[in-house]
Motif scaffolding. Structure first.
Motif, PDB file in Angstrom:
ATOM      1  N   ALA A  43       2.067  -4.637  -5.369  1.00  0.00           N
ATOM      2  CA  ALA A  43       1.773  -4.712  -3.938  1.00  0.00           C
ATOM      3  C   ALA A  43       2.969  -5.243  -3.158  1.00  0.00           C
ATOM      4  CB  ALA A  43       0.550  -5.591  -3.699  1.00  0.00           C
ATOM      5  N   HIS A  44       3.576  -6.307  -3.667  1.00  0.00           N
ATOM      6  CA  HIS A  44       4.636  -7.010  -2.938  1.00  0.00           C
ATOM      7  C   HIS A  44       5.877  -7.160  -3.806  1.00  0.00           C
ATOM      8  CE1 HIS A  44       0.655  -8.789  -1.746  1.00  0.00           C
ATOM      9  NE2 HIS A  44       1.074  -8.271  -0.600  1.00  0.00           N
ATOM     10  N   PRO A  45       7.034  -7.358  -3.167  1.00  0.00           N
ATOM     11  CA  PRO A  45       8.182  -7.796  -3.956  1.00  0.00           C
ATOM     12  C   PRO A  45       7.765  -9.063  -4.731  1.00  0.00           C
ATOM     13  CG  PRO A  45       8.837  -7.332  -1.693  1.00  0.00           C
ATOM     14  CD  PRO A  45       7.326  -7.291  -1.720  1.00  0.00           C
ATOM     15  N   ASP A  46       8.046  -9.150  -5.957  1.00  0.00           N
ATOM     16  CA  ASP A  46       7.805 -10.221  -6.958  1.00  0.00           C
ATOM     17  C   ASP A  46       6.586  -9.979  -7.841  1.00  0.00           C
ATOM     18  OD1 ASP A  46       5.506 -11.487  -5.805  1.00  0.00           O
ATOM     19  OD2 ASP A  46       6.600 -13.249  -5.143  1.00  0.00           O
ATOM     20  N   ASP A  47       5.595  -9.175  -7.400  1.00  0.00           N
ATOM     21  CA  ASP A  47       4.387  -8.984  -8.218  1.00  0.00           C
ATOM     22  C   ASP A  47       4.715  -8.349  -9.566  1.00  0.00           C
ATOM     23  OD1 ASP A  47       2.557  -9.999  -6.381  1.00  0.00           O
ATOM     24  OD2 ASP A  47       2.274  -8.065  -5.394  1.00  0.00           O
ATOM     25  N   ILE A  48       5.621  -7.375  -9.571  1.00  0.00           N
ATOM     26  CA  ILE A  48       5.957  -6.683 -10.816  1.00  0.00           C
ATOM     27  C   ILE A  48       6.613  -7.659 -11.792  1.00  0.00           C
ATOM     28  CG2 ILE A  48       7.519  -4.938 -11.785  1.00  0.00           C
ATOM     29  CD1 ILE A  48       6.949  -3.287  -9.189  1.00  0.00           C
ATOM     30  N   ASP A 154      -4.358  -6.893  -0.742  1.00  0.00           N
ATOM     31  CA  ASP A 154      -3.262  -5.992  -1.142  1.00  0.00           C
ATOM     32  C   ASP A 154      -3.240  -5.774  -2.656  1.00  0.00           C
ATOM     33  OD1 ASP A 154      -2.443  -5.838   1.488  1.00  0.00           O
ATOM     34  OD2 ASP A 154      -0.635  -7.053   1.218  1.00  0.00           O
ATOM     35  N   HIS A 155      -3.541  -6.832  -3.419  1.00  0.00           N
ATOM     36  CA  HIS A 155      -3.509  -6.688  -4.882  1.00  0.00           C
ATOM     37  C   HIS A 155      -4.634  -5.767  -5.346  1.00  0.00           C
ATOM     38  CE1 HIS A 155      -1.206 -10.771  -5.279  1.00  0.00           C
ATOM     39  NE2 HIS A 155      -0.477  -9.802  -4.764  1.00  0.00           N
ATOM     40  N   ARG A 156      -5.782  -5.894  -4.710  1.00  0.00           N
ATOM     41  CA  ARG A 156      -6.922  -5.023  -5.055  1.00  0.00           C
ATOM     42  C   ARG A 156      -6.603  -3.572  -4.688  1.00  0.00           C
ATOM     43  NH1 ARG A 156     -10.336  -8.282  -2.930  1.00  0.00           N
ATOM     44  NH2 ARG A 156     -10.462  -7.270  -0.902  1.00  0.00           N
TER      45      ARG A 156
HETATM   46 ZN   LIG Z   1       1.537 -10.013  -4.373  1.00  0.00          ZN
END
Ligand SMILES: [Zn+2]
Length: 266
Positions: A43-48, A154-156
């Motif tokens: 979803a966001h930069p850093d989640d991966i 966003d994660h969902r």
């Molecule tokens: Zn995130």
């Protein structure tokens, strides 16, 4: 670790189940064969990097072509109410590219949806479908959309876009106007899994995972608890990441692991 040198080649004349033959420890599967291509969707930069950075680093080191897809612009990732959000978007893209480089990942694709406002509608699904058809990954990794009591929408939505994008990408009648050949990945790994059934051993790849996470300097204060005393707090953050990986690996006797729900009947 058995089978890790084997290629996950979807064109090989073998049934899918044979290359995913479980190397199991109890009820847990451990280590996929190294894929030729992998696509991680966050979803966001850093989640991966939090979700699967060690796994991507391991695969990249073994020759896998890794692509990262970041769905939002990260423009709300700051506790500063006066932050210049346009500058923050660019800063977070640069951080994600640096993080990807730390893992040995190749491309980073940004879809640029507004942070906090990601939807999982048809138009967003078409965008994810297009990337899957272009990248043609053997393995897709993403957020588990069925994780219970998850607060961040966003994660969902990112999780649903990952699973629904795969369903669309594999079928020629979905988004046929894209003019791209359909593509069916071999395996989907979901991080933050509601029911963990697969581990990737990252004992030798915790350092690039931590380096990737620390590349997100704009998130040090809000996400990583690194602020007033950077060197001490950075060490505390590193040990939290190590502890989390140690906890994930403990049930299978691995020193450090990342945990997933694995779906391989795609
Ligand atoms: Zn995130």
């Amino acid at each position: 670790m058995s089978g890790s040198e084997e290629s996950l080649d979807p064109t090989a004349d073998r049934p899918v189940a044979s290359y995913l033959a479980p190397s199991t420890t109890g009820a847990l599967h451990v280590d996929l064969p190294i894929p030729r291509r992998a696509l991680a969707i966050g979803a966001h930069p850093d989640d991966i990097d939090f979700g699967c950075g060690g796994t991507l680093a391991k695969w990249a080191a073994a020759g896998c072509a890794v692509t990262e897809l970041v769905l939002t612009d990260g423009s709300k990732g700051s506790w500063d109410p006066k932050v210049d959000r346009a500058a923050l978007i660019l800063e977070r893209q640069e951080e994600q590219r640096a993080a990807a480089a730390a893992l040995g990942a190749g491309d980073v694709v940004f879809l640029g949806h507004v942070d906090g406002e990601l939807a999982s509608g048809l138009s967003e699904r078409a965008e994810v479908c297009r990337i899957i058809r272009e990248v043609r990954p053997d393995v897709v990794l993403g957020h588990d959309p069925w994780k219970r009591y998850r607060l961040h929408p966003d994660h969902r939505h990112a999780g649903f876009l990952t699973v629904e994008g795969i369903v669309a990408a594999r079928d020629p009648h979905f988004f046929a106007d894209q003019g791209l050949a359909p593509h069916r990945p071999t395996c989907l790994l979901l991080w933050e899994a509601d029911e963990v059934d697969h581990l990737e051993d990252i004992e030798e790849f915790i350092a690039p995972k931590i380096a990737a996470l620390l590349a997100h300097q704009s998130q040090w204060e809000s996400t990583m608890g690194i602020g007033a005393e950077p060197s001490a707090e950075e060490r505390a953050f590193e040990s939290r990441i190590r502890d989390r990986a140690a906890d994930a690996g403990a049930s299978a006797g691995l020193a450090l692991a990342e945990a997933f729900k694995r779906l391989d009947r795609l």
